[in-house]
Structures are given as C-alpha cells and as structure tokens.
Design a protein around this motif. Structure first.
Motif, PDB file in Angstrom:
ATOM      1  N   VAL B   9      38.855  44.142  38.945  1.00 11.71           N
ATOM      2  CA  VAL B   9      37.916  43.591  39.916  1.00 11.71           C
ATOM      3  C   VAL B   9      38.674  43.135  41.156  1.00 11.71           C
ATOM      4  O   VAL B   9      39.818  42.705  41.084  1.00 11.71           O
ATOM      5  N   SER B  10      38.005  43.268  42.291  1.00 14.92           N
ATOM      6  CA  SER B  10      38.573  42.848  43.558  1.00 14.92           C
ATOM      7  C   SER B  10      37.538  41.923  44.183  1.00 14.92           C
ATOM      8  O   SER B  10      36.456  42.351  44.559  1.00 14.92           O
ATOM      9  N   ILE B  11      37.874  40.629  44.205  1.00 22.47           N
ATOM     10  CA  ILE B  11      36.891  39.626  44.589  1.00 22.47           C
ATOM     11  C   ILE B  11      37.158  39.118  45.992  1.00 22.47           C
ATOM     12  O   ILE B  11      38.297  38.768  46.334  1.00 22.47           O
ATOM     13  N   ILE B  12      36.129  39.087  46.820  1.00 30.23           N
ATOM     14  CA  ILE B  12      36.262  38.579  48.190  1.00 30.23           C
ATOM     15  C   ILE B  12      35.649  37.188  48.246  1.00 30.23           C
ATOM     16  O   ILE B  12      34.505  36.994  47.820  1.00 30.23           O
ATOM     17  N   ILE B  13      36.406  36.217  48.725  1.00 27.07           N
ATOM     18  CA  ILE B  13      35.859  34.873  48.923  1.00 27.07           C
ATOM     19  C   ILE B  13      35.801  34.633  50.427  1.00 27.07           C
ATOM     20  O   ILE B  13      36.826  34.608  51.097  1.00 27.07           O
ATOM     21  N   SER B  14      34.586  34.497  50.952  1.00 25.26           N
ATOM     22  CA  SER B  14      34.433  34.437  52.412  1.00 25.26           C
ATOM     23  C   SER B  14      33.931  33.083  52.898  1.00 25.26           C
ATOM     24  O   SER B  14      33.812  32.880  54.097  1.00 25.26           O
ATOM     25  N   LYS B  15      33.627  32.174  51.969  1.00 23.67           N
ATOM     26  CA  LYS B  15      33.090  30.882  52.402  1.00 23.67           C
ATOM     27  C   LYS B  15      34.048  29.756  52.053  1.00 23.67           C
ATOM     28  O   LYS B  15      34.760  29.815  51.050  1.00 23.67           O
TER      29      LYS B  15
END
Lengths: 105, 156
Positions: B9-15
């Motif tokens: 999995v490749s997780i993006i955290i943008s907040k």
C-alpha cells in the motif's frame, strides 16, 4: 474447528488456525507451529516475546498491541519484525497458543 | 475468495489536523502488522506530521467538522481545539495509539517507508533537517508514482 496432531498431542484450532485452549500450549507445540509459520527454530528471543505475550493475555484476556509488546517484552520493533517476519503480533500469538489479536495497532 | 491479497500500500497523508494524520498512520502500521509492504507520502499540510517541532502539536479541527456535534461558533471559541485535542489524545492513549513522533518511529522500524513531498517542502520553506530522522527521502510526484509501483494508492 479442527483438531491436529502436534508434538504427539491432539490440539484443537479455530477456523483461522489459532489454538482454542490457551492452557494446552507448551514449548514443543510452539516449535511445531513456528515451523508452520516458516520459522525453523525458536530462540530465547522468540520465547521472550511469547512469554510476555502469554502473561499479558492471561492477565487481561487480550493479546497486547505491537506498541505494548515492544515496551513490555524488551524486544525492539525492528527485531520483532525480524523474529516474526510477516506480522509479529499475529504470528507470535499463533505460535504462543493465543487467539488472533483483535486490536488495530 | 480467490481474490489476490493486497501486497503493498502507498498511503498519502495530505491534511495536517490530528484527525487528518492518524488514519493514514494507523493504516500504514496495520499494513505492516499484516505483512503488507507500506509507504507513506506526506504532502501539503500533512507534511507537518514529519516536522520535528510540529508533529506532536497537531490539533483536532473543531470548526467545519459537523461530526464534532458542536455548533461552528462554539468550535471557534479559543481553547476549544486544544480541549478537543486533549480529549482525543486521552482516548487514543487508552487504545495504545502512540503520539505522532513515536508512531512514525514504529512504522519505520517495522519496515514502512516515509517520504515527504518536494512541492510541499518548497511551498512551506521546510528544510530536510526540519523533518524527523525517519524520513527516507523527499520525492517529486513522479518519483512517488515510481516507488508506488504495484501498490494500492490510498489518499487521505
């Protein structure tokens, strides 16, 4: 539910392959279960983790989280993953005769 | 059944709010616990979770968050966000969910990879040394996709 012959004993397992009876566990059974998980030989370090996990399980009725496992067993996270490749909490619980851990962390 | 299991999995955290950062961290750690490869990419305000001076001071948003169950105007009262943050941290501690800094360390030690976003770094004028030691690198979007080869991408 399934029964399997392990280390000369007849051991009962749940649908996911975890032991049903915590008390039936011994180190010989652990050795057999470890081989099923691809761990050739259980070292003193493995047992350090398993014993801590079992004592916590006995006290609280649930297997500890990875964070607690690290802090309580004295085995750092990195080593936990080396000892039990592919998921230390799950594998140590299975080898240690406990049900599958339910926590998210 | 017969479906192919997730391997990476490749997780993006943008907040950058507390409730914006934690779901991604929990999912990354949970992936490693299941033997799934994991990488986390921090972009925009999510980058604050990697910033040494900011990571453990993230706050719950009490305004513009209808699930909080309090009127927006109440949420705007000074101290409300700090109070909600304190309450949430207390609940998380009960569940053994660590502070952001410790969580990143856990994920990294578990073999998870941690990356910052190049564009966000430039935008906020952050330097590499502002970020924690667990950061494996700063990536452009292109490099992010390259590293995500074969992974399920999860945007949070």
């Amino acid at each position: 539910m399934a029964t399997k012959e392990l280390a000369g004993k007849s051991v009962e397992f749940d649908e996911e392959g975890y032991m049903v009876d915590f008390k039936q566990w011994d180190e010989e059974i652990a050795g057999e279960l470890a081989r099923e998980e691809g761990i050739e030989e259980l070292t003193e370090r493995h047992f350090q983790v398993i014993r801590y996990m079992r004592s916590e399980y006995e006290k609280n009725g649930i297997a500890p989280s990875i964070r607690k496992l690290t802090k309580g067993s004295g085995v750092p996270t990195k080593e936990l993953y080396q000892l039990f490749p592919g998921g230390p909490a799950k594998k140590a619980a299975r080898i240690g005769g406990m049900p599958k851990p339910k926590g998210c962390v | 059944m017969g479906e192919k299991a997730i391997e990476k999995v490749s997780i993006i955290i943008s907040k950058g709010s507390l409730e914006g950062v934690y779901p991604g961290l929990i999912m990354a750690n949970g992936a490693r616990m299941e033997g799934i490869q994991a990488m986390v990419f921090f972009t925009f305000f999510g980058l604050d979770a990697l910033h040494k001076k900011k990571m453990n001071k993230l706050k719950v948003a009490t305004v513009g968050n209808p699930a909080m169950g309090i009127p927006t105007i109440v949420g705007a009262i000074p101290g409300m966000s700090a109070f909600a943050t304190m309450m949430m941290k207390k609940e998380m501690e009960k569940l053994d969910i660590p502070p952001v800094g410790e969580f990143l360390e856990m994920i990294h030690d578990a073999g998870g990879e941690i990356y910052g976003c190049k564009a966000a770094m430039d935008m906020f004028h952050y330097k590499r040394e502002d970020l924690c030691d667990q950061v494996d690198g700063i990536l452009t979007v292109g490099e992010f996709y390259e590293k995500s080869a074969g992974a399920s991408i999860i945007f949070t």
